[in-house]
Motif scaffolding. Sequence first.
Motif, PDB file in Angstrom:
ATOM      1  N   SER A   1     -11.809  11.284  -7.200  1.00 13.96           N
ATOM      2  CA  SER A   1     -13.221  10.890  -7.248  1.00 13.96           C
ATOM      3  C   SER A   1     -13.996  11.547  -6.111  1.00 13.96           C
ATOM      4  CB  SER A   1     -13.346   9.369  -7.125  1.00 13.96           C
ATOM      5  OG  SER A   1     -14.696   9.007  -6.904  1.00 13.96           O
ATOM      6  N   VAL A   2     -15.229  11.949  -6.406  1.00 13.07           N
ATOM      7  CA  VAL A   2     -16.087  12.497  -5.344  1.00 13.07           C
ATOM      8  C   VAL A   2     -16.587  11.396  -4.424  1.00 13.07           C
ATOM      9  CG1 VAL A   2     -16.829  14.443  -6.755  1.00 13.07           C
ATOM     10  CG2 VAL A   2     -18.163  12.317  -6.797  1.00 13.07           C
ATOM     11  N   GLN A   3     -16.440  10.159  -4.837  1.00 17.44           N
ATOM     12  CA  GLN A   3     -16.932   9.042  -4.042  1.00 17.44           C
ATOM     13  C   GLN A   3     -15.870   8.531  -3.066  1.00 17.44           C
ATOM     14  OE1 GLN A   3     -20.003   8.342  -4.118  1.00 17.44           O
ATOM     15  NE2 GLN A   3     -20.643   9.245  -6.076  1.00 17.44           N
ATOM     16  N   ASP A   4     -16.350   7.985  -1.952  1.00 19.31           N
ATOM     17  CA  ASP A   4     -15.449   7.372  -0.982  1.00 19.31           C
ATOM     18  C   ASP A   4     -15.348   5.864  -1.177  1.00 19.31           C
ATOM     19  OD1 ASP A   4     -14.930   9.789   0.220  1.00 19.31           O
ATOM     20  OD2 ASP A   4     -16.576   9.572   1.651  1.00 19.31           O
ATOM     21  N   ARG A   5     -16.204   5.333  -2.037  1.00 17.61           N
ATOM     22  CA  ARG A   5     -16.221   3.882  -2.258  1.00 17.61           C
ATOM     23  C   ARG A   5     -15.935   3.616  -3.733  1.00 17.61           C
ATOM     24  NH1 ARG A   5     -17.805   1.433   2.258  1.00 17.61           N
ATOM     25  NH2 ARG A   5     -18.655   2.802   3.863  1.00 17.61           N
ATOM     26  N   ILE A   6     -14.868   2.877  -3.976  1.00 15.76           N
ATOM     27  CA  ILE A   6     -14.356   2.713  -5.342  1.00 15.76           C
ATOM     28  C   ILE A   6     -14.070   1.248  -5.644  1.00 15.76           C
ATOM     29  CG2 ILE A   6     -12.442   3.303  -6.904  1.00 15.76           C
ATOM     30  CD1 ILE A   6     -12.114   5.910  -5.234  1.00 15.76           C
TER      31      ILE A   6
ATOM     32  N   GLY B   1      -9.846   1.649   3.338  1.00 23.69           N
ATOM     33  CA  GLY B   1      -8.723   0.730   3.178  1.00 23.69           C
ATOM     34  C   GLY B   1      -8.671   0.265   1.740  1.00 23.69           C
ATOM     35  N   VAL B   2      -7.648  -0.524   1.418  1.00 18.52           N
ATOM     36  CA  VAL B   2      -7.525  -1.068   0.066  1.00 18.52           C
ATOM     37  C   VAL B   2      -7.589  -2.590   0.155  1.00 18.52           C
ATOM     38  CG1 VAL B   2      -6.130  -1.179  -2.041  1.00 18.52           C
ATOM     39  CG2 VAL B   2      -6.140   0.914  -0.659  1.00 18.52           C
TER      40      VAL B   2
ATOM     41  N   GLN C   1      -0.941   5.578  -1.551  1.00 17.53           N
ATOM     42  CA  GLN C   1      -1.317   6.840  -2.204  1.00 17.53           C
ATOM     43  C   GLN C   1      -2.712   7.354  -1.869  1.00 17.53           C
ATOM     44  OE1 GLN C   1       0.870   8.512  -4.257  1.00 17.53           O
ATOM     45  NE2 GLN C   1       2.370   6.957  -3.692  1.00 17.53           N
ATOM     46  N   CYS C   2      -3.607   6.461  -1.471  1.00 16.14           N
ATOM     47  CA  CYS C   2      -5.016   6.857  -1.317  1.00 16.14           C
ATOM     48  C   CYS C   2      -5.480   6.584   0.112  1.00 16.14           C
ATOM     49  CB  CYS C   2      -5.900   6.081  -2.288  1.00 16.14           C
ATOM     50  SG  CYS C   2      -5.353   6.173  -3.999  1.00 16.14           S
ATOM     51  N   LYS C   3      -5.845   7.627   0.813  1.00 11.30           N
ATOM     52  CA  LYS C   3      -6.276   7.477   2.203  1.00 11.30           C
ATOM     53  C   LYS C   3      -7.768   7.774   2.317  1.00 11.30           C
ATOM     54  CE  LYS C   3      -1.937   6.876   3.197  1.00 11.30           C
ATOM     55  NZ  LYS C   3      -1.423   5.525   3.463  1.00 11.30           N
ATOM     56  N   ASN C   4      -8.374   7.227   3.319  1.00 13.76           N
ATOM     57  CA  ASN C   4      -9.764   7.567   3.660  1.00 13.76           C
ATOM     58  C   ASN C   4     -10.790   7.157   2.609  1.00 13.76           C
ATOM     59  OD1 ASN C   4      -8.759   8.820   6.023  1.00 13.76           O
ATOM     60  ND2 ASN C   4      -8.271  10.642   4.798  1.00 13.76           N
TER      61      ASN C   4
END
Lengths: 164, 164, 164, 164
Positions: free
Chosen positions: B73-78, B136-137, B97-100
């Motif tokens: 995703s181009v977004q940092d907020r999901i 973070g998650v 699996q997903c950082k930053n």
Amino acid sequence: MKQGIEVFITGGTFDKEYNELNGNLYFKETHLHEMLDLGRSKLDLSIQTLMMKDSLDFVYADRALIAKACNESVQDRILITHGTDTMTITAEYLLEQCKNKTIVLTGAMVPYKFGSSDGLFNLGSALAFVQVLEAGVYIAMNGKIFEAGKVKKNTDKGEFEDLL
Amino acid sequence: MKQGIEVFITGGTFDKEYNELNGNLYFKETHLHEMLDLGRSKLDLSIQTLMMKDSLDFVYADRALIAKACNESVQDRILITHGTDTMTITAEYLLEQCKNKTIVLTGAMVPYKFGSSDGLFNLGSALAFVQVLEAGVYIAMNGKIFEAGKVKKNTDKGEFEDLL
Amino acid sequence: MKQGIEVFITGGTFDKEYNELNGNLYFKETHLHEMLDLGRSKLDLSIQTLMMKDSLDFVYADRALIAKACNESVQDRILITHGTDTMTITAEYLLEQCKNKTIVLTGAMVPYKFGSSDGLFNLGSALAFVQVLEAGVYIAMNGKIFEAGKVKKNTDKGEFEDLL
Amino acid sequence: MKQGIEVFITGGTFDKEYNELNGNLYFKETHLHEMLDLGRSKLDLSIQTLMMKDSLDFVYADRALIAKACNESVQDRILITHGTDTMTITAEYLLEQCKNKTIVLTGAMVPYKFGSSDGLFNLGSALAFVQVLEAGVYIAMNGKIFEAGKVKKNTDKGEFEDLL
């Protein structure tokens, strides 16, 4: 995020009901507890009704009372339910009067008791914002967060937007 | 708070419907757009359905697909809508699996189409959290925010709580 | 019970909506089709909107128009949705003007679009009564059937009752 | 229309609820009182729960119990809420077993507690039919009235229709 949250109810569309005897809208009791139950909220909340008024009917004394309640609260995180028509005015007043607290105002465009209310969505977002934002006075509407003094209600569209 | 938010739909109770021909619950289409309209959301959202599954039926490939979508995703907020039964498992997997990125999972205990759903409240709170939390998650349920790896679903109470 | 039923819409609380821009109640379109879909009605109905008015605003010409529509209808069985405030007046007028037809008036104490409306219940009962009653003019409210000229609205209780 | 009406509750989709802990549908208590309040019913009703079962699970003893309750009732007008799947079977059985009473069966395709239920509409129509029809056994669904023995449920369409 561990501490409690103070919730002050002041009325507004949020809590209006339909009087089936005369067809008018009026205030009976707040629906906040019912809404929190529906949302399965497990937050540690202290809830107090300060007034049940249409925010168009607010006078200076009403806002002074709200500011006093915020300042005297033992909590640093405060949610206020408020009519949308003068929400920005109260927010600006609280910005002057209340320091070092995270205060979030929210409301609804349609009464909670009506099928098509935005109230539950706004309540969810406001309770989230009040837990994580730093000290300041904010308005949570339309899924967004606005800073007091930098927001206006667009009465044509019925939504809140940033002041240019 | 100015950037857009990516929303990934994966199914879960949130989107279940009642099949009046056979009395079973099933998935048709997501109700997310309808819920955002009801909430009068004016957020800049990009919404994509990754799958429509009960999270008890998730296999490794489903979680890998979600992680890939987050990373690409181009977004940092999901925001991710997800069944509650294995939400904590997916959250832990995404944490690896997903950082930053700021990733918030949310769901519902009762389908949105049923009268007594917590869905709209959870959606409001999740959209608020995803705008302001650092990378973070997280899991947004019951009005609260939990960090991936530090939360469990209490299946007796039907609520989420901190791991001791 | 095999023939079709004419339905005339005249407004009333039934069809009122909440204007979220100004907080007033107003008429937009009828909700009758939506209500019939919800009720899974499979009746053969011909539906026509005669007016969209609060029945307190009815003038002689409105009632004359309703009577004319009833008399000119090809159907012998007619349902009229009507505001409750002057429903008994219209019923008495139709009793004088319309012979040899089964005419049932119904309405609602709370708008259909509000969560707590009696509208769907009243619609179900009115459609049942209109199929089986002999020629005459009736009011279907509170689950009961009343004959025109022998019923009043008790405005304190918000219910219909037999004239003594 | 002056006498009372006996109401027997037997379960069915009408009264099913969603168990948010396991996602199953189940029976808790009837919603009939709540529905009558919503409809502002002022009818003189005597309400009794005979059983709370999915009508697919009905055995001979269940139908015998319903017939016995109808025959022993002091009332001549009886409403029965019933699952739609075997409603026609029970109706035919009652037609044999119960004479000189007006018995109307009704139900719902979608549980009352779900937003999109036809239950309130069906209840309104069934209560109207039971007040005015002569002795016999009937099914009130889809706004229509059917005679026992002359009706079938079209399970593809989810609606009731006349037997050819």
